[in-house]
Design an enzyme around this catalytic site. Structure first.
Site, PDB file in Angstrom:
ATOM      1  N   PHE A  54      31.491  -0.372 -33.796  1.00 40.34           N
ATOM      2  CA  PHE A  54      30.846  -1.063 -34.914  1.00 40.34           C
ATOM      3  C   PHE A  54      31.879  -1.121 -36.038  1.00 40.34           C
ATOM      4  CE2 PHE A  54      27.815  -1.402 -38.492  1.00 40.34           C
ATOM      5  CZ  PHE A  54      26.816  -2.219 -37.980  1.00 40.34           C
ATOM      6  N   ARG A  70      19.132  41.584 -31.599  1.00 39.13           N
ATOM      7  CA  ARG A  70      20.050  42.479 -32.310  1.00 39.13           C
ATOM      8  C   ARG A  70      19.309  43.336 -33.318  1.00 39.13           C
ATOM      9  NH1 ARG A  70      24.280  42.334 -36.444  1.00 39.13           N
ATOM     10  NH2 ARG A  70      26.062  43.524 -35.650  1.00 39.13           N
ATOM     11  N   GLY A  84      25.286  36.569 -38.978  1.00 38.46           N
ATOM     12  CA  GLY A  84      26.255  37.410 -39.659  1.00 38.46           C
ATOM     13  C   GLY A  84      27.664  37.032 -39.255  1.00 38.46           C
ATOM     14  N   GLU A 123      26.890   6.251 -41.725  1.00 41.42           N
ATOM     15  CA  GLU A 123      25.700   5.375 -41.812  1.00 41.42           C
ATOM     16  C   GLU A 123      25.098   5.371 -43.217  1.00 41.42           C
ATOM     17  OE1 GLU A 123      25.299   3.456 -39.543  1.00 41.42           O
ATOM     18  OE2 GLU A 123      25.940   4.388 -37.685  1.00 41.42           O
TER      19      GLU A 123
END
Length: 380
Positions: free
Chosen positions: A123, A269, A340, A364
């Site tokens: 384009f 975790r 983290g 765009e």
């Protein structure tokens, strides 16, 4: 309001999700350095019907509508944003051809865009001095007998390296008021006079090529003109509006992918003798992110529905693109924060999602341009 999907829409979503999970996700890092694999995946998507989702079956398209297109781009982007933007732009080019081209042009080019004969389409609108203001373009097309001769250059063209076809905007009447002397041309990539520049080194979306395209005495036949002489600017503005639904959908996929990964990570975790997901502050971060993503999804679906139904959708598309892209950037940052130090490492995909999301507020039409468009509709 009924938010349920049709059987066809659900099938497209499921097919896209399955392909994204089984093929695109495992290759998402490798395709940045393996162009053959990237093109192979694009061809596989063409075989599945994803390169012409909103194109009539008469021309080889899937003809499933804008809602299904949006759902598909979201699923593809959740695995590989580079693939998603290539698919989105190819669909945008195919739609502009079906919308304004003559029958001979449709018959010649649409099947090739849909079936993978052309790996992708380009384009060609943006220039060095004509980004947010495309009417300021300087690329020219001069009539010479039965031909047009193009001269100028276009910047930041997605898929330029492997595009088989370009839709190119150029000034055809330098005496006309700004924006009114622009025409649109269909130019095959192997046309003499086209030079593709070196791929840009980018922050994200590394597998998607972004290049300068230079036209130097590039001669095309009169039949390459699409949509009528000096009518190109209106075509460009219209197609960018539809393209914003694709970018909103892409941003949405990145945001959900990042948060889904982070949510799973913090449930595994532990810190301070408890799962990270059990801290209220963390839970609220996750709740905010998913709430904003769902709001972005609704805006995007509203724009897609309006376009598919033939209703006004320019304001809705700009709202969706603005909110979804800004939200994606925000929640991808949240995802990195939730991981983290691990979130900053390439070992986890959230850092890639964050990099890939950044451009969605720019291409765009920037977020600032979207606000201008929305404001014009509100104060019209």
């Amino acid at each position: 309001m009924d938010f349920s999907l049709t059987e066809d829409q659900r099938l497209i979503q499921e097919t896209a999700a399955n392909f994204a999970g089984s093929v695109l996700a495992p290759a998402a890092v490798k395709v940045a350095s393996d162009r053959t694999l990237f093109l192979h995946n694009l061809h596989a998507l063409a075989e599945l019907g994803f390169m012409g989702l909103n194109v009539s079956a008469e021309y080889g398209g899937s003809d499933v509508g804008t809602v299904a297109f949006s759902l598909a781009i979201t699923e593809i982007a959740s695995a590989c944003a580079s693939t998603a933007v290539t698919v989105s732009v190819n669909n945008m080019v195919a739609e502009v051809i079906e919308s304004v081209a003559d029958e001979a042009q449709k018959t010649r080019y649409l099947p090739r865009l849909c079936d993978g004969t052309y790996p992708a389409a380009g384009f060609c609108l943006t220039e060095a001095g004509a980004g947010s203001d495309p009417a300021a373009m300087r690329t020219s097309a001069t009539r010479d007998g039965d031909d047009w001769v193009l001269n100028g250059s276009k910047l930041y063209i997605t898929s330029a390296e492997y595009a088989g076809l370009f839709v190119v905007w150029a000034v055809t009447d330098k005496t006309a008021p700004k924006g009114r002397g622009i025409s649109c041309f269909l130019v095959e990539a192997d046309t003499p006079g086209i030079t593709i520049g070196t791929a840009e080194k980018k922050l994200g979306q590394h597998a998607s090529s972004t290049n300068e395209v230079v036209f130097s005495d590039c001669r095309v036949p009169a039949s390459a003109l699409m949509g009528g002489e000096n009518h190109g600017y209106k075509i460009a503005v219209s197609e960018l509006t539809g393209g914003r639904i694709g970018i909103a959908s892409l941003a949405l996929g990145l945001g959900f992918a990042a948060m889904d990964y982070a949510k799973a990570f913090i449930q595994e975790r532990s810190q301070f003798d408890q799962k990270i997901s059990e801290f209220q502050g963390v839970q609220w971060m996750v709740a905010d992110a998913y709430t904003e993503l769902e709001a972005a999804r609704l805006l995007t679906m509203q724009a897609a529905y309006n376009k598919q139904a033939g209703l006004p959708y320019a304001k809705q598309a700009s709202m969706a693109k603005l909110y979804a892209s800004e939200t994606a950037n925000k929640v991808c940052g949240t995802a990195v924060q939730l991981l983290g130090g691990a979130g900053y490492l390439e070992d986890h995909p959230v850092e890639r999602y964050l990099r890939d999301a950044r451009i969605t507020t720019i291409y765009e039409g920037t977020s600032q341009i979207q606000k201008i468009i929305v404001s014009k509709h509100l104060f019209a």
